[in-house]
Write an enzyme that holds these catalytic residues in place. Sequence first.
Site, PDB file in Angstrom:
ATOM      1  N   GLU A 136    -105.212 -20.831   1.198  1.00  0.00           N
ATOM      2  CA  GLU A 136    -105.784 -22.163   1.341  1.00  0.00           C
ATOM      3  C   GLU A 136    -107.246 -22.270   0.905  1.00  0.00           C
ATOM      4  OE1 GLU A 136    -104.092 -25.062   2.401  1.00  0.00           O
ATOM      5  OE2 GLU A 136    -102.452 -23.681   1.929  1.00  0.00           O
ATOM      6  N   SER A 425     -53.030 -44.631  24.060  1.00  0.00           N
ATOM      7  CA  SER A 425     -52.204 -44.074  25.135  1.00  0.00           C
ATOM      8  C   SER A 425     -52.923 -43.024  25.968  1.00  0.00           C
ATOM      9  CB  SER A 425     -50.923 -43.473  24.547  1.00  0.00           C
ATOM     10  OG  SER A 425     -50.106 -44.492  24.006  1.00  0.00           O
TER      11      SER A 425
END
Length: 719
Positions: A136, A425
Amino acid sequence: MAKNGKARLVADKRRTPDPARAKPRKSRRKPAKPQAARRRGLVYWLLWPLRKVLRLAWALSWRGAAIAVLILAAATAYNYTRIPDMATLADGRARGSVTLQDRESQTFAWRGDNFGGLVTTEGVSPHLVNAVVASEDKRFYSHFGVSPRGIAGAMRTNVQAGRSPFSGSGGSTITQQVAKLLCLGTDWDPSTGMSEAEFEADCRAGTVWRKVKEIPYAFALELKFTKDEILAIYLNRAYLGAGARGFAAASQRYFGDAASDLNPAEAAMLAGLLPAPSYYAPTSNLARAQERAQTVLRLMHEQGLLTTAQFTQAMENPATLSPAAREDTGGYFADWVMSSGPDFLTADTTEDVLIRTTLDQDIQHAAEAALAHVFETQVRDGSEAQAAIVVMSADGAVRAMVGGRNTRGGGLFNRAIQAVRQTGSSFKPFVYAAALDLGWRHDSPVLDSELAIKVPGSGTYSPANYTNQFYGEVTLTDALARSLNAATVRLSEQVGRDIVRNVANQFGIQSDMAEGPALALGVSESTLLEMTGAYAGILNGGTSVTPYGLTQLTLRGERTPLLDHDSGLGERVIQENAARQLVYMMSQVVERGTGTRAQLPDGRPAAGKTGTTQAARDAWFIGFTGDYVAGVWMGYDDNTPLSGVTGGGLPAEIWRETMARIHDGMPITPLPMIDPATVARPEPQPQVARTPAPAPQQEEPGLADRILMDVLGGIFRQN
């Protein structure tokens, strides 16, 4: 006089001139040009008329520079006074985190912004510090917060890439990145209407004015803190994907290790996340994260921060995810638990929260694998049909939840709890539960024949069986096993719809239920979680349950739980004997009825019920063994009818595959049901059970009859 007679010439006596009185002699010659002037060329003479303009420009330049320096100094001083101490800056989250653990206290999911605690450069692995600096800002320890060389290089790179000099790479130092992370000292305010994500994106916008404002703030940071302190703020605040805020949280999230124990490969992978955390997150694409880590390792090696041996070792042994991070399981379950707890301690928490849950990761894996297997082997390629699975214990403790075919990640549409569909059902067991609780028996007769009921405002209702045939007088067990519609509706009318509705509601079906006779056939809507929980009440002997997944909620660092929950058992709904008879009847569904495809290997007993709605838009199978209850729903999200699928087909296959995997290696637990061979002969039926079956074209029972049936139902319910 001279000898020759001529006068001798004698010079006049000269006086020494007085320097004080001497006057300068005027020279008639023009002075010679200086040598330097003679050497000046054409440019000098061309600019000679502009010398006053140039002098003015110079004067303005240094005065302007002086004013700029004063402004910069004032802005730096102003920012300096606004910057709080390091402890305050380290954790800048607007919300807290939630860590979810399974029933064995193993972490399986994270939500919110996870923070692993305050770290310093001395408290983390030196490889991590080196990896961040190398990738960085390699001149971090030598500049004063801004790197002109870095900015110039970034501008050159942007121009070469065909972008504006101020677009793309910004050449920001770590100090400037910290300024961005701190949003130049401005905190997110929800009242502005901007989301936290939008606010952070605005803070990181690379505009020229933003860059200008970063400079005095960066200088102020350099004056306020040491280099290591600035780097520590960066290590604590940087977002690193997957909800991890800071390197301590990311280290735990991805590797299950403390930040102090990171090796070079792991440190390089974490540092490599900084430019694009979501894109490079190893949970999204491990190969891409490893490739990015190799770039960071090369930078570390080139800058002398890794020996050749360390570099070679790290390149040959890339970092991999911990088992918890690699599994990425239980996302639907985690989302459900988050939604079931109080918002201020879950979704909207500002604290760090630890939640213990009922999840069993082995069962979760089994359910996910079973669903994938059935769709891979039995469903045509390209099908957009969906399915959901819920597995729970008899007390309502949810052990697994699959809300759809995509099982990775969080925030997905959870069909197990969000899809409200007709039950078909699979609702019928509640009709039989009500009848059994009122005194009917598993072998009581019921007539399966043509039936017509006039429904006010809707005409005549005439249910037909799936086979379009009627079977005359059958037992309750046969009627349920063969899922006979006419017999079930007739039984519901004899028992009373209100009683059926009340039984279903007490078992946990909270959705609004139909008012007409079609109630018995599942025209009402419910969720898979509700239905599975209701079946759990049948398995446990007739006691209602509330499905639950959260067992303990504790603030991180505290020992006393804020919430503690160990059972979902509620009130008794039906008598235990009625429940045992119903379990037997449902076992016949699997043994010889519509659910035979759900039969388990090794003769393990199972019970359940199929369900298929009108036009096959929904297909269900819900059942249980002596150990677990499981529910399966299948259908399309847009209600498109399924092609050739009924509840006894693919849903039963998914159920069988799931339960077979769950019970593999487990001892067989018998079902809590009656043995019909040892049950005494039926006693006389209660009067309500002897009500004549409605004849064709029969009207609905009158009000007096309904009141009588309800009263008798209440009397029998109390026994």
